[in-house]
Design a protein around this motif. Sequence first.
Motif, mmCIF file in Angstrom:
data_model
loop_
_atom_site.group_PDB
_atom_site.id
_atom_site.type_symbol
_atom_site.label_atom_id
_atom_site.label_comp_id
_atom_site.label_asym_id
_atom_site.label_seq_id
_atom_site.Cartn_x
_atom_site.Cartn_y
_atom_site.Cartn_z
ATOM 1 N N THR A 31 -8.905 4.312 6.156
ATOM 2 C CA THR A 31 -9.123 3.203 5.233
ATOM 3 C C THR A 31 -9.585 1.969 6.009
ATOM 4 N N CYS A 37 -7.537 -0.016 0.381
ATOM 5 C CA CYS A 37 -7.124 1.389 0.291
ATOM 6 C C CYS A 37 -8.305 2.320 0.074
ATOM 7 N N THR A 38 -9.474 1.920 0.550
ATOM 8 C CA THR A 38 -10.668 2.741 0.432
ATOM 9 C C THR A 38 -11.415 2.743 1.754
ATOM 10 N N PRO A 54 -11.823 6.653 -2.435
ATOM 11 C CA PRO A 54 -10.401 6.331 -2.508
ATOM 12 C C PRO A 54 -9.585 7.149 -1.511
ATOM 13 N N LEU A 55 -8.335 6.747 -1.381
ATOM 14 C CA LEU A 55 -7.405 7.458 -0.523
ATOM 15 C C LEU A 55 -7.268 8.908 -0.981
ATOM 16 N N ASP A 75 -4.806 6.891 5.492
ATOM 17 C CA ASP A 75 -4.282 5.528 5.610
ATOM 18 C C ASP A 75 -3.404 5.421 6.856
ATOM 19 N N ASP A 87 1.266 -3.688 1.482
ATOM 20 C CA ASP A 87 0.569 -2.546 2.078
ATOM 21 C C ASP A 87 -0.857 -2.520 1.522
ATOM 22 N N ASN A 88 -1.756 -1.984 2.302
ATOM 23 C CA ASN A 88 -3.140 -1.874 1.831
ATOM 24 C C ASN A 88 -3.289 -0.838 0.718
ATOM 25 N N CYS A 89 -2.327 0.064 0.629
ATOM 26 C CA CYS A 89 -2.364 1.079 -0.437
ATOM 27 C C CYS A 89 -1.166 0.902 -1.358
ATOM 28 N N ASN A 90 -0.194 1.752 -1.250
ATOM 29 C CA ASN A 90 0.940 1.692 -2.161
ATOM 30 C C ASN A 90 2.248 1.746 -1.385
ATOM 31 N N ASP A 98 5.173 3.367 3.202
ATOM 32 C CA ASP A 98 4.132 3.448 2.159
ATOM 33 C C ASP A 98 3.974 4.899 1.724
ATOM 34 N N SER A 129 1.667 6.919 2.227
ATOM 35 C CA SER A 129 1.020 7.809 3.212
ATOM 36 C C SER A 129 1.999 8.271 4.270
#
Length: 254
Positions: free
Chosen positions: A120, A125-126, A158-159, A186, A220-223, A252, A254
């Motif tokens: 990413t 998150c991409t 996307p992730l 990620d 977090d950059n994602c979740n 996160d 990931s």
Amino acid sequence: TWIATDSSSLVSNCSFTVTVTDNVIPNITCPASLNASTISGVCYATVSYGAATVADNCPYNISTVAPSLGTGSNFSLGPHTETLLTTDQQGNTASCSLVVTVQDLEAPTISCPANIVLNTSANICTAVATVGAVTAQDNCQVVSVTRLSSIANQTAFPLGTSTVVYQAADSSGNKANCTFTVLVQDPQLPTITCPPNVTANSDSGVCGASVTYALPTVQDNCNIGTLSRTAGQASGTVFATAVTTNTFVVNDTS
């Protein structure tokens, strides 16, 4: 020729000719029309068809009429009308026709680039993937190479794993697909910020204090997956008269 001789041996003669004219037109029947498929890897078919049948009262020969190719020739894609002509020795002629149709049933070949693995981009998150060339070939003609999946080249993937599908089509409607995957991972750690240290006086009548504190803030950059306290006490409980260290861990997805 006739000769007349009298008693004195005198002779006279006369003659006449008998001419037979052939006015009968030959009857020619062509073999049935036929379909053929292109030879693998090329855009033509070598086609042989049967001989025409002729009925005539006199000798005859059979020939093809331009632009007919003739049996055993290489016929290109599409329909071809073959016209056969018979001519007898008196010059009487007749013709018939058949159609040789060459079809392309061979699918094109298509080659996708190799699978792609990306991390990413920072704080999002991409990941942007630049996809290599998709190549296609056909024995006749490739008319289109189309991306069937929704994500285009040089756009954010996307992730996770995305499958990209391309399709090649030739001029006869034959199609072939190829696929490759874009895996976005990620590696970026989440961030966690604990609240300030808390100092409290003991509550009346107890050797400790009930302390309420704010939970750490996490990003977090994602979740965010989980926020866990690994040491210390929960907010709102009675802390003993001492220094208690609260430790939190964030994970996160990931």
